[in-house]
Write a protein that holds these residues in place. Structure first.
Motif, PDB file in Angstrom:
ATOM      1  N   TYR A  36     -91.352  -9.597 -37.062  1.00  0.00           N
ATOM      2  CA  TYR A  36     -90.712  -8.527 -36.300  1.00  0.00           C
ATOM      3  C   TYR A  36     -89.231  -8.446 -36.660  1.00  0.00           C
ATOM      4  CZ  TYR A  36     -88.522  -6.065 -32.410  1.00  0.00           C
ATOM      5  OH  TYR A  36     -87.767  -5.210 -31.650  1.00  0.00           O
ATOM      6  N   MET A  37     -88.717  -7.219 -36.816  1.00  0.00           N
ATOM      7  CA  MET A  37     -87.304  -7.017 -37.148  1.00  0.00           C
ATOM      8  C   MET A  37     -86.763  -5.853 -36.326  1.00  0.00           C
ATOM      9  SD  MET A  37     -85.581  -6.166 -40.864  1.00  0.00           S
ATOM     10  CE  MET A  37     -86.046  -7.769 -41.519  1.00  0.00           C
ATOM     11  N   PRO A  38     -85.771  -6.095 -35.469  1.00  0.00           N
ATOM     12  CA  PRO A  38     -85.184  -5.002 -34.682  1.00  0.00           C
ATOM     13  C   PRO A  38     -84.269  -4.143 -35.536  1.00  0.00           C
ATOM     14  CG  PRO A  38     -83.990  -7.012 -34.251  1.00  0.00           C
ATOM     15  CD  PRO A  38     -85.115  -7.386 -35.185  1.00  0.00           C
ATOM     16  N   MET A  39     -84.083  -2.915 -35.128  1.00  0.00           N
ATOM     17  CA  MET A  39     -83.245  -1.968 -35.851  1.00  0.00           C
ATOM     18  C   MET A  39     -82.350  -1.218 -34.873  1.00  0.00           C
ATOM     19  SD  MET A  39     -83.690  -1.790 -39.183  1.00  0.00           S
ATOM     20  CE  MET A  39     -84.020  -3.529 -39.453  1.00  0.00           C
ATOM     21  N   GLY A  40     -81.280  -0.642 -35.397  1.00  0.00           N
ATOM     22  CA  GLY A  40     -80.506   0.330 -34.638  1.00  0.00           C
ATOM     23  C   GLY A  40     -79.250  -0.182 -33.978  1.00  0.00           C
ATOM     24  N   GLU A  41     -78.913  -1.450 -34.139  1.00  0.00           N
ATOM     25  CA  GLU A  41     -77.694  -1.951 -33.474  1.00  0.00           C
ATOM     26  C   GLU A  41     -76.450  -1.263 -34.005  1.00  0.00           C
ATOM     27  OE1 GLU A  41     -75.186  -6.147 -32.927  1.00  0.00           O
ATOM     28  OE2 GLU A  41     -77.273  -6.197 -33.614  1.00  0.00           O
ATOM     29  N   VAL A  93     -76.219  -2.836 -29.095  1.00  0.00           N
ATOM     30  CA  VAL A  93     -76.939  -3.877 -28.357  1.00  0.00           C
ATOM     31  C   VAL A  93     -77.242  -5.049 -29.299  1.00  0.00           C
ATOM     32  CG1 VAL A  93     -79.017  -4.444 -27.051  1.00  0.00           C
ATOM     33  CG2 VAL A  93     -77.951  -2.183 -26.800  1.00  0.00           C
ATOM     34  N   ASN A  94     -76.826  -6.260 -28.918  1.00  0.00           N
ATOM     35  CA  ASN A  94     -77.134  -7.471 -29.683  1.00  0.00           C
ATOM     36  C   ASN A  94     -78.580  -7.870 -29.371  1.00  0.00           C
ATOM     37  OD1 ASN A  94     -77.464 -10.110 -30.648  1.00  0.00           O
ATOM     38  ND2 ASN A  94     -75.286 -10.583 -30.362  1.00  0.00           N
ATOM     39  N   GLN A  95     -79.457  -7.722 -30.353  1.00  0.00           N
ATOM     40  CA  GLN A  95     -80.887  -7.955 -30.138  1.00  0.00           C
ATOM     41  C   GLN A  95     -81.376  -9.287 -30.723  1.00  0.00           C
ATOM     42  OE1 GLN A  95     -83.266  -4.203 -30.952  1.00  0.00           O
ATOM     43  NE2 GLN A  95     -81.326  -3.598 -31.891  1.00  0.00           N
ATOM     44  N   ARG A  96     -80.462 -10.132 -31.169  1.00  0.00           N
ATOM     45  CA  ARG A  96     -80.886 -11.318 -31.908  1.00  0.00           C
ATOM     46  C   ARG A  96     -81.749 -12.265 -31.070  1.00  0.00           C
ATOM     47  NH1 ARG A  96     -76.098  -9.947 -34.378  1.00  0.00           N
ATOM     48  NH2 ARG A  96     -74.757 -10.873 -32.793  1.00  0.00           N
ATOM     49  N   GLU A  97     -81.385 -12.495 -29.822  1.00  0.00           N
ATOM     50  CA  GLU A  97     -82.140 -13.439 -29.011  1.00  0.00           C
ATOM     51  C   GLU A  97     -83.521 -12.887 -28.644  1.00  0.00           C
ATOM     52  OE1 GLU A  97     -83.461 -16.673 -26.969  1.00  0.00           O
ATOM     53  OE2 GLU A  97     -81.835 -16.476 -28.424  1.00  0.00           O
ATOM     54  N   VAL A  98     -83.562 -11.599 -28.260  1.00  0.00           N
ATOM     55  CA  VAL A  98     -84.851 -11.025 -27.917  1.00  0.00           C
ATOM     56  C   VAL A  98     -85.745 -10.927 -29.158  1.00  0.00           C
ATOM     57  CG1 VAL A  98     -84.164  -8.593 -28.226  1.00  0.00           C
ATOM     58  CG2 VAL A  98     -85.980  -9.177 -26.614  1.00  0.00           C
ATOM     59  N   ALA A  99     -85.125 -10.692 -30.336  1.00  0.00           N
ATOM     60  CA  ALA A  99     -85.901 -10.643 -31.569  1.00  0.00           C
ATOM     61  C   ALA A  99     -86.509 -12.013 -31.879  1.00  0.00           C
ATOM     62  CB  ALA A  99     -85.021 -10.181 -32.726  1.00  0.00           C
TER      63      ALA A  99
END
Length: 429
Positions: free
Chosen positions: A346-351, A330-336
């Protein structure tokens, strides 16, 4: 009444539920029964058990009886640097110290309760009189806070055993109250072992940012331990090349654990039923240790730093989360970017998997919750081992080499996997 009848009478009193209070003098009949059960003078010596990250309970001999003292109490416990809790245990630790004795010994074990609720001790797997079995309400009244009780019985067997409460058992075991009880055979071991280790498996629910285990959790545990430690804080098992090593594994968790050993085919040689006859031994590399069971694994040590771990993958991670959305792919860049407007840093993980999680923590990019370990850790000679929970190492060195728990195996030239430019063009796929 002759001596044999007196001993039989004492045994029947014990079987009817006699549990002495500390401070009272043991009866003459019990003393005589104890004297009659002393091991013979030709009982063979044994290799003392090593409890990694733990210790053996000291004892004293009084009139031919081995006397021990267990203290049930709250303890400050560290799973690994970064997570400490208020647990319950014995004599300042969880698990409690290992009790070690010899088949035929008569033991007297004093139990002092410093908890704020009643407790007992059940001697898991031991053959003993009914009144010594330690079940609250059935074989005795529970030991109230501030009281000391005493259990007295002859050790009629050998093998790998355990002890734990049988009073508010779900809560007290979830809080860490348990220990190993090792009984060596009176006739010795054939073949003998050079090193003898004891590991007690358990699971814990310590939610991120909290300091006490949650005893209401039945399935979703987040810490999986050997002797109440998680990797990388579990002490390695040390040996010399060619030595016979025994690893005794007890399971008082709420899951079954397929324990896997690298580098050797071990023999499964015993359990709480004692060391099995040689014809019953079997070769394995993974042995399932069920809840409430013990297993003895024996092998001849081979040089290296060999992993020993549970083969349920989520049992070799720390701070396990459950019911979390799968973000792989999952590309989380925009939601991040949007979340950072509300939560700076905040930093998303798991992509791409969870390796990046450990990498960012190691580099200081992320700060996890208070009092909470990272999921995977432990640095090896070639980087992060990305393991946690029920994982440790069996470190074996040749004679003359330094037996250093912190040192790493020197891999002989030509025996290590290596990087190449690519596979041969004519290699079939």
């Amino acid at each position: 009444m002759n001596r044999r009848q007196m001993i039989a009478g004492a045994a029947s009193l014990l079987g009817a539920g006699l549990v002495s209070r500390a401070g009272a003098q043991p009866s003459t009949a019990i003393e005589e029964l104890a004297q009659s059960s002393l091991p013979s003078a030709d009982a063979l010596p044994y290799t003392p058990v090593i409890t990694p990250n733990g210790r053996t309970l000291p004892w004293r001999m009084r009139d031919g009886v081995k006397e021990f003292h267990l203290i049930a109490e709250q303890v400050e416990h560290e799973f690994a640097p970064g997570t400490k809790i208020k647990a319950w245990g014995y004599n300042g630790s969880t698990p409690g110290p290992t009790i070690e004795a010899v088949e035929g010994d008569f033991v007297r074990i004093y139990v002092t309760n410093r908890l704020l609720e009643p407790t007992t001790i059940h001697w898991h797997g031991l053959i003993l009189p009914f009144g010594m079995d330690g079940v609250a309400g059935l074989t005795q009244r529970a030991i109230d806070p501030g009281e000391t009780w005493v259990y007295e019985f002859e050790l009629k067997q050998h093998g790998t055993h355990m002890y734990h409460p049988h009073s508010d058992e779900m809560v007290q075991m979830a809080m860490g109250m348990m220990g190993m009880f090792i009984i060596h055979p009176r006739a010795g071991n054939n073949p003998p072992v050079d090193r003898d280790y004891a590991l007690l498996l358990h699971n814990w629910a310590v939610r991120p940012g909290t300091y006490r285990p949650d005893p209401s959790v039945m399935v979703d545990f987040d810490l999986w331990t050997m002797n109440s430690k998680v990797f990388p804080a579990i002490a390695p098992l040390m040996a010399r090349t060619g030595e016979r090593v025994r690893v005794r594994i007890g399971n008082l968790s709420m899951w079954n654990h397929p324990m896997h050993m690298h580098g050797v085919q071990f023999d499964v040689t015993g359990s709480d039923g004692g060391r099995w006859p040689r014809e019953q031994w079997r070769k394995e590399v993974t042995e399932l240790v069920g809840v409430g069971q013990t297993r003895d694994l024996e092998f001849v040590a081979v040089a290296g730093d060999w992993p020993l771990h549970c083969h349920m993958a989520h049992h070799t991670m720390n701070a396990m989360g459950h019911d979390i959305t799968n973000t792989i792919g999952v590309n989380q860049r925009e939601v991040a970017r949007r979340i950072r407007q509300l939560v700076p840093g905040y930093m998303p993980m798991g992509e791409h998997g969870m390796s990046e999680h450990q990498m960012h923590i190691d580099m200081g990019h992320m700060q996890g919750p208070e009092n909470t370990l990272p999921m995977m850790g432990g640095m090896g000679p070639f980087g992060s081992m990305e393991m946690g929970g029920m994982f440790t190492l069996i470190k074996v060195r040749d004679q003359g080499e330094d037996l250093d728990p912190a040192g790493w195996f020197s891999i002989p030239e030509g025996t290590q996997a290596r990087r190449v430019e690519g596979p041969p063009d004519d290699l079939p796929t």
